[in-house]
Design an enzyme around this catalytic site. Structure first.
Site, PDB file in Angstrom:
ATOM      1  N   HIS A 418     -31.877  -5.666  13.052  1.00  0.00           N
ATOM      2  CA  HIS A 418     -32.603  -4.516  13.699  1.00  0.00           C
ATOM      3  C   HIS A 418     -32.517  -4.522  15.235  1.00  0.00           C
ATOM      4  O   HIS A 418     -32.468  -3.628  15.895  1.00  0.00           O
ATOM      5  CB  HIS A 418     -33.957  -4.499  12.993  1.00  0.00           C
ATOM      6  CG  HIS A 418     -34.117  -3.785  11.703  1.00  0.00           C
ATOM      7  ND1 HIS A 418     -35.101  -4.187  10.939  1.00  0.00           N
ATOM      8  CD2 HIS A 418     -33.535  -2.811  11.243  1.00  0.00           C
ATOM      9  CE1 HIS A 418     -34.927  -3.722   9.681  1.00  0.00           C
ATOM     10  NE2 HIS A 418     -33.914  -2.833   9.854  1.00  0.00           N
ATOM     11  N   CYS A 748       3.226  -9.925  36.205  1.00  0.00           N
ATOM     12  CA  CYS A 748       2.166 -10.052  35.613  1.00  0.00           C
ATOM     13  C   CYS A 748       1.134 -11.017  36.571  1.00  0.00           C
ATOM     14  O   CYS A 748      -0.077 -11.330  36.026  1.00  0.00           O
ATOM     15  CB  CYS A 748       2.101 -10.538  34.151  1.00  0.00           C
ATOM     16  SG  CYS A 748       3.004 -12.063  34.096  1.00  0.00           S
TER      17      CYS A 748
END
Length: 791
Positions: A418, A748
Site C-alpha cells: 500500500h 561507445c
C-alpha cells in the site's frame, strides 16, 4: 424488487454501480476467463442498494452526512474522532431482515453442506478500481471467516470501513461526494494460501511504466502481508513477448527476506481470524514460487490484461492443499498507465552524500527534508509539510498525512504494498524494505531520499541539491546515424528504454558481476575447496539458487536478458567482462585467484584473459549465459563485443573459443563485434575485420594508449582528450575500414558524451552509431540536429 445479494458468476464489468469495481471485476473474470485458464474462487456479493437501504432504514444517513459536512479532514484528530463515531453507529445498527435472510441463503448455497467453509469478506466500493481512481486498500478485508453469523458481522464491518479515516480523507481530496459512493461486501471462498503463497502482480513495471513485462511479488501465507507491506517479498519480472513466443521468459528474480507470514487464527470472526508467525530460516532462503508457477501467473496476468485492454493490478494466491494458482482480485493500474509518454521528467542529484540507509526505490523522484520518525498511527499529526516520513511500515490509515511528506521511508514492505502504491499516486519518492531505517535515522535530521538511481533507493545524509529536467520526446529530429546508449545497470534498463534510442551500443557485464553476483567465478567453480569464511560469504550470496555455478550463470542470464528485453527488438551489444586483475580481486574469493600487477590497466584483461588456461573455465560460464539468452530465450537482438584484443592471433583464438562454446558468428544471426580500443586495432583495421562483424570504438582506452597516458593519474589528466589529432587519425582509419568492408562501426567511449563536437565530427566521418551515456542522450541529440541544420 432489487436484489440484495447476487452470485459472482452473474456479474460483469457493467455492474460496477451495483456491486463496486472489485466484485464486478471478479464476476467478469469468472464469467469470461475461466475457459482461458484464469481461476477465480466463487462467491457472492451484497449490492449497493442493500447498503443504501441499510443506512436509510436505520436512520443513519442524515447523522453520517451531518457529521461529515462539519468535518475538516486535514485536522487529523477531528478526522479520527468523527470516523470512529460513524463506524460505531454502523456496527450498532441492525441489517434489514431481507438482507440478513439473503446473505444466509447465499452462504448456505456456497457452503454446500460444509459448515466449516472459510471465506474472505472484502469491500468493493462503487467508486473503487475505476481506471482513474485508486482506492487501493481503503476499505477492509476479513480473511478466514467461518459460520454465517460471523459472515454477517464481517459484512457490517465492511460497510463501516467506508468511513475509515483514510477513506473519508481520500474521497474529499479526490472530489468524490460521500453520498454517491456505496459499498458492496464480496464473500469469496478462501484460497488456502496460509499453507501456500500469495502476492500481487502488475502487467507493467511499476516504476518506469515499461509495458512489456509482468512484475510479480510473492511471499508465504495469506497475501495481506504483501499488500500491507509487512513483509519484504520475492520479486520476479517476466517478459511478455518472450512468453508469448513459448520460450523461457523470466528476466529477474530478487529474493526477499519473507520473515513473517499470516496464517489462519484460532477464531473465525472478524479481527481474530488470522495471526502472524515467523517463517523458517530455510524457507526464507528459498524463492516462494517455482519458475513454472511464476510463468503460469504471468500467463494468467496477460490473459486478464488482454481482456480488459489496459494494464492491471492483480492479487493472486496459491492454495497449499491443491497446489493451484488463483486470482482473487484484479483492478486497473492507475498511476503509470496514465503518465505522459511524450514528456520525460528526470531527477538528477547535483552532489553525492554519505549513504545512511538503502532499500527498494518507489518512483523515480528525489525528496529532501527533516526526518520525522513515526512509531504509531496516533503520532501521525506530528508530520509537517516537507518532512521525510520514516516508519516501520505505513498502513493505509496513514494516508491523510502521507501527502504532506516530501518522501517516505519504511523498514518493511515491497514494491506492491500500500505504501508503494499510494506514494506513486501522490508522486512522492519512497524507499521501502530498508530493514533498520527507524533505528538509524534520527528525528529532525536533514536527509535526501533518492529513487533516481535504479531499483535501489538511497537515503543520503544532508539535504542535497537536485535538478528536475523535463524534455518533450514526442518528435525527435532525424540524424544521419543512430544514437544508442551505454547501459550497465539492469535495474535502470526499463527506465532508460523510455528515452529516444536505437538500442544499446555498450552493455557492460561488469555491473552485473559486481552488483548481482559479487563473487569471483573461480570461487564458485572451486566452491568445495574454499576456506570456511569465504564459503560462508558465498553461501549467503547464492541463496535461492540450486548450486554455485548455476547461480553465476543464472544471474548473468538475468542481467543480460533484462537489458535485451528492455530494448527488444533493437540491437543490444553486450561486452564480455572487462575487469582488470585488481577489480576481479575485489570480488568475494578474488584474492585467491588474481595476480598482483603493477599496472592492471595494461595487464591480464580482455581476450588475453579469456583464452588463458587459468581463466578459460570462468569465461565459458559467460558463454553459457549468452547462449541461453540468445538460443533458449530467443533474445537474438543480443550481439557480442570482445574487448582488448591485442593481436590478430588473439582475435583468431577468441572467435574460435566463442564458437566452441556455441556462439558461432553467423549462427542464429549472431554478430561478434570487436572493441577497437588499441592503436594496433585501428592501424590493422582491415586485418582485424576478417575475424569480426564490425568495430565499436572504445575512445577511453584508445586515447590513453595513443597518448601514453594513465587516465587514472591526476598529474597528467589534463592532457587526456579524445579530440587530439593523433586519436582522431586512428578513429578516421577505423571508420573508413569498416565502411569499406560494409561492416558495423560505432563508438561507445565517453568522448561523444562529454564532447558533442566530437560526436558531430564522427557523424561527418560516416560513423554508423554513437553510443552515449543515458543522461547525455537528449542534449547531444538536439545539439547534433542543430549542427546539421546549420550545415
Amino acid at each position: 424488487m432489487v436484489e440484495y445479494v447476487v452470485s459472482l458468476d452473474k456479474l460483469g464489468v457493467h455492474d460496477v454501480e451495483h456491486v463496486g469495481g472489485k466484485n464486478a471485476s471478479l464476476g467478469e473474470m469468472i464469467s469470461n476467463l475461466a475457459g482461458a485458464g484464469v481461476s477465480v474462487p466463487g462467491g457472492f456479493a451484497t449490492t449497493a442498494q442493500a447498503y443504501r437501504d441499510f443506512l436509510e432504514q436505520s436512520g443513519l444517513n442524515d447523522r453520517i452526512h451531518a457529521a461529515l459536512d462539519a468535518l475538516d479532514v486535514d485536522d487529523v484528530n477531528a478526522l479520527a474522532k468523527t470516523g470512529a463515531q460513524i463506524r460505531q453507529w454502523v456496527m450498532e445498527a441492525e441489517f434489514p431482515a431481507r438482507l440478513d435472510s439473503e446473505i444466509r441463503q447465499a452462504f448456505a448455497a456456497l457452503a454446500n453442506g460444509n459448515d466449516n467453509l472459510a471465506v474472505a469478506v472484502r469491500s468493493s466500493a462503487t467508486a473503487e478500481d475505476l481506471p482513474d481512481a485508486s482506492f487501493a486498500g481503503q476499505q477492509e478485508t476479513f480473511l478466514n471467516i467461518r459460520g454465517v453469523d460471523n459472515v454477517i458481522r464481517a459484512a457490517k464491518e465492511v460497510f463501516a470501513s467506508l468511513f475509515n479515516d483514510r477513506a473519508i480523507a481520500y474521497r474529499v481530496h479526490q472530489g468524490f461526494d460521500h453520498k454517491l459512493v456505496a459499498l458492496s461486501a464480496g464473500v469469496q471462498r478462501m484460497v488456502r494460501s496460509e499453507t501456500g503463497t500469495a502476492g500481487v502482480m502488475f502487467t507493467l513495471d511499476t516504476e518506469s511504466g515499461f509495458r512489456d513485462v509482468v512484475f510479480i511479488t510473492g511471499a508465504y501465507g495469506l497475501g495481506e502481508t504483501v499488500v500491507q507491506g509487512a513483509v519484504n517479498p520475492d520479486e520476479f519480472y517476466v517478459h511478455k513477448p518472450t512468453l508469448e513466443a513459448g520460450r523461457p521468459a523470466i528476466l529477474r528474480r530478487n529474493l526477499g527476506s519473507k520473515a513473517i507470514k499470516m496464517i489462519y487464527g484460532d477464531e473465525a470472526k472478524a479481527g481474530r481470524s488470522v495471526k502472524v508467525v515467523d517463517v523458517d530460516r530455510a524457507d526464507r532462503a528459498r524463492f516462494a514460487l517455482s519458475d513454472a508457477e511464476v510463468t503460469e501467473l504471468a500467463k494468467q496476468a496477460m490473459i486478464i490484461e488482454k481482456h480488459y485492454g489496459r494494464p492491471m493490478d492483480i492479487e493472486w494466491a496459491k492454495d497449499g492443499d491443491d497446489g493451484k494458482l488463483y486470482i482473487v482480485q484484479a483492478r486497473p493500474e492507475t498511476v503509470k498507465s496514465r503518465a505522459s509518454a511524450t514528456v520525460m521528467e528526470r531527477y538528477l542529484l547535483k552532489e553525492k552524500g554519505t549513504v545512511l540507509v538503502e532499500g527498494r526505490a518507489i518512483g523515480q523522484r528525489i525528496g529532501a527534508g527533516p526526518v520525522k520518525v513515526i512509531n504509531d498511527v496516533s503520532e501521525m499529526d506530528k508530520v509537517q509539510p516537507g518532512d521525510v516520513l520514516v516508519s516501520d511500515m505505513t498502513d493505509p490509515d496513514w494516508e491523510p498525512v502521507m501527502k504532506r511528506a516530501s518522501a517516505i521511508v519504511t523498514n518493511r514492505g515491497g514494491r506492491t504494498c500500500h505504501a508503494a502504491i499510494i506514494a506513486r499516486e501522490l508522486g512522492i519518492p519512497a524507499v521501502v524494505g530498508c530493514g533498520n531505517a527507524t533505528q538509524i535515522l534520527q528525528d529532525g535530521q536533514g536527509v535526501t531520499v533518492s529513487c533516481a538511481e535504479g531499483d535501489t533507493g538511497f537515503i543520503f545524509e544532508g539535504e542535497l541539491g537536485f535538478d528536475v529536467r523535463k524534455n518533450s520526446v514526442d518528435a525527435m529530429p532525424d540524424l544521419p546515424f543512430k544514437i544508442m546508449m551505454n547501459v550497465g545497470n539492469p535495474d535502470r534498463a526499463f527506465d532508460f528504454a523510455q528515452l529516444p534510442n536505437e538500442g544499446v551500443g555498450l552493455a557492460r557485464l561488469e555491473f552485473i558481476i559486481n552488483r548481482m553476483i559479487g563473487v569471483h567465478p573461480k570461487a564458485l567453480l572451486n566452491f568445495a575447496g574454499l576456506p570456511a569464511d569465504i564459503k560462508e560469504s558465498v553461501e549467503k550470496r547464492i541463496a535461492g539458487y540450486p548450486d554455485p555455478v548455476g547461480f553465476y550463470v543464472e544471474k548473468l542470464v538475468e542481467g543480460i536478458s533484462t537489458l535485451a528485453a528492455a530494448f527488444w527488438p533493437k540491437k543490444v551489444i553486450v561486452r564480455l567482462s572487462d575487469f582488470k586483475s585488481n577489480e576481479y580481486a575485489n570480488l568475494i574469493g578474488g584474492k585467491l585467484y588474481e595476480p598482483e600487477e603493477e599496472n592492471p590497466m595494461l595487464g591480464f584483461r580482455g581476450a588475453s584473459r579469456y583464452i588463458s588456461e587459468s581463466f578459460r573455465d570462468c569465461f565459458e560460464l559467460e558463454c553459457r549465459a549468452l547462449k541461453k539468452v540468445r538460443n533458449e530465450m530467443g533474445l537474438t537482438n543480443v550481439e557480442i563485443m570482445v574487448p582488448f584484443v591485442r593481436t590478430l592471433g588473439e582475435a583468431s583464438q577468441v572467435v574460435e573459443l566463442l564458437a566452441g562454446n556455441g556462439l558461432k558468428r553467423g549462427e542464429n544471426g549472431l554478430k561478434v563485434i570487436m572493441m577497437c580500443e588499441l592503436p594496433s586495432n585501428a592501424l590493422l583495421a582491415d586485418e582485424f575485420l576478417e575475424f569480426f562483424d564490425g568495430f565499436s570504438i572504445g575512445s577511453n582506452d584508445l586515447t590513453q594508449l595513443t597518448l601514453g597516458l594513465d587516465r587514472d593519474s591526476g598529474i597528467v589528466a589534463h592532457l587526456f582528450d579524445e579530440r587530439n589529432p593523433a586519436v582522431k587519425k586512428l578513429l578516421a582509419n577505423a571508420i573508413a575500414a569498416c565502411n569499406k568492408a560494409g561492416k558495423y562501426i560505432g563508438i561507445c567511449g565517453q568522448g561523444p558524451s562529454d564532447h558533442p563536437d566530437l560526436a558531430r565530427w564522427l557523424m561527418e566521418q560516416g560513423i554508423e552509431s554513437v553510443s552515449l551515456n543515458p543522461d547525455s542522450v537528449l542534449d547531444t541529440w538536439f545539439f547534433l540536429a542543430e549542427g546539421q541544420d546549420q550545415a
